[in-house]
Write an enzyme that holds these catalytic residues in place. Structure first.
Site, PDB file in Angstrom:
ATOM      1  N   LYS A 268      35.540  27.991 -76.191  1.00 49.23           N
ATOM      2  CA  LYS A 268      35.185  26.776 -76.939  1.00 49.23           C
ATOM      3  C   LYS A 268      35.302  25.550 -76.021  1.00 49.23           C
ATOM      4  CE  LYS A 268      36.574  28.871 -81.285  1.00 49.23           C
ATOM      5  NZ  LYS A 268      37.641  29.134 -82.256  1.00 49.23           N
TER       6      LYS A 268
ATOM      7  N   GLN B 216      43.681  27.158 -83.856  1.00 50.80           N
ATOM      8  CA  GLN B 216      43.249  28.544 -83.660  1.00 50.80           C
ATOM      9  C   GLN B 216      44.142  29.493 -84.457  1.00 50.80           C
ATOM     10  OE1 GLN B 216      40.453  29.536 -81.800  1.00 50.80           O
ATOM     11  NE2 GLN B 216      40.867  31.534 -82.686  1.00 50.80           N
TER      12      GLN B 216
ATOM     13  N   ASP C 237      36.316  23.234 -88.513  1.00 53.36           N
ATOM     14  CA  ASP C 237      36.277  24.664 -88.858  1.00 53.36           C
ATOM     15  C   ASP C 237      35.879  24.862 -90.326  1.00 53.36           C
ATOM     16  OD1 ASP C 237      36.640  26.487 -86.836  1.00 53.36           O
ATOM     17  OD2 ASP C 237      38.824  26.373 -86.859  1.00 53.36           O
TER      18      ASP C 237
END
Ligand code: NAD
Length: 293
Positions: free
Chosen positions: A52, A96, A119
């Protein structure tokens, strides 16, 4: 059979975003900025976060990786999230998953400012998505509908079967496919570990989205001729003959299924790269919302 090339499509999206970044730079603006918080040293998480960050750099975004030790307390992580929430130089950030067991994942996701929740995991965004309102959409299911759209696959009225009901893939996938919008309007069956006679259901499907995390689970006897097959699964299967000691394997038995399918995503190179592209897209939206463009 046509391969849905997620790698190429994600590169197209990244190129489009990098043109937008160039335009911002010409106007003297700062580029979008994505931050990622990683707690601990889980191998797969390190790989995902690394790619990412690299993708951000490639298209000219700013990126910050906040790598905290496994022993980080829940309070310390919440403080970190609070400081990202209030940092005007950060447009969006991700935490994460999975988090270490001593940290309450729900509490952490609830602490993220929904405006920076690229997200799309915060209940505010999830609820808005379910109500067809503008929101951040979780990157993996968003990437799948984008991939179908870019290959001009009309899913309206088709029967889609989603395998897996996780909050980050299966459940939002079922919502997106069934939304009253384009792409959408599919008739959706959401299946899971308690579903009885799964094979009878998948055999009826025009589209199968497999997101259960069991390598080579979906075989050709489970699908109908001409079905569209989307493989979300990413499992590291041990293989001593490989330099890394494992191979990345999808949920779909690709070789076995491919000739019966009309379209299919490979693993790797299918859904995975699309997920990163859509995260970058969401970050651009987060930036646009606040920056004086
Ligand atoms: P999860 O473990 O949270 O959920 C798995 C789901 O599968 C559950 O809802 C469970 O009920 C269902 N399931 C398990 N066994 C089943 C069975 N035999 N029949 C029917 N349903 C069954 O997993 P997740 O986070 O949704 O991830 C699923 C897979 O997708 C994993 O391999 C993960 O690594 C991968 N993934 C890939 C991406 C990507 O970008 N490509 C992103 C997220 C997750």
């Amino acid at each position: 059979m046509i391969i849905l090339d997620g790698k190429k499509t994600s590169n197209d999206i990244k190129s489009e975003l990098s043109v937008l970044v160039d335009e911002l730079m010409k106007k003297g603006k700062r580029p979008p900025h994505l931050a990622a918080v990683l707690v601990g040293n889980d191998g797969a998480s390190l790989t995902y976060v690394g790619s990412k960050v690299r993708s951000c750099e490639k298209i000219g975004y700013l990126s910050t990786l906040i790598h905290l030790p496994e022993t980080t307390s829940e309070d310390e992580l919440l403080q970190q999230i609070n400081s990202l929430n209030t940092d005007k130089e950060v447009d969006g950030f991700i935490v994460q998953l999975p988090l270490p067991k001593h940290i309450d994942e729900e509490k952490v996701l609830m602490a993220v400012d929904p405006h920076k929740d690229v997200d799309g995991f915060h209940p505010t965004n999830f609820g808005k998505m379910a109500l067809d309102m503008e929101s951040f959409v979780p990157a993996t299911p968003y990437g799948i509908v984008e991939l179908l759209d870019r290959y001009r696959i009309d899913i309206s009225g088709k029967h889609a079967v989603v395998i897996g009901r996780s909050n980050i893939v299966g459940r939002p996938m079922s919502i997106l496919l069934s939304r009253k919008s384009s792409p959408g309007n599919a008739t959706v069956t959401l299946t899971h570990s308690r579903t009885k006679n799964l094979k009878a259901i998948t055999k009826e499907a025009d589209i199968v989205v497999s997101a259960l995390g069991v390598p080579n689970f979906l075989t050709q006897d489970m699908i109908k001729q001409g079905a569209i097959i989307i493989d979300v699964g990413i499992t590291r299967v041990p293989d001593d003959s490989k330099p890394k000691g494992y191979v990345i394997t999808g949920d779909v038995n690709y070789e076995n299924v491919k000739e019966k399918a009309s379209y299919i995503t490979p693993v790797p190179g299918g859904v995975g790269p699309m997920t990163i592209a859509m995260l970058l897209q969401n970050t651009y939206h987060a930036y646009s919302r606040y920056a004086d463009l």
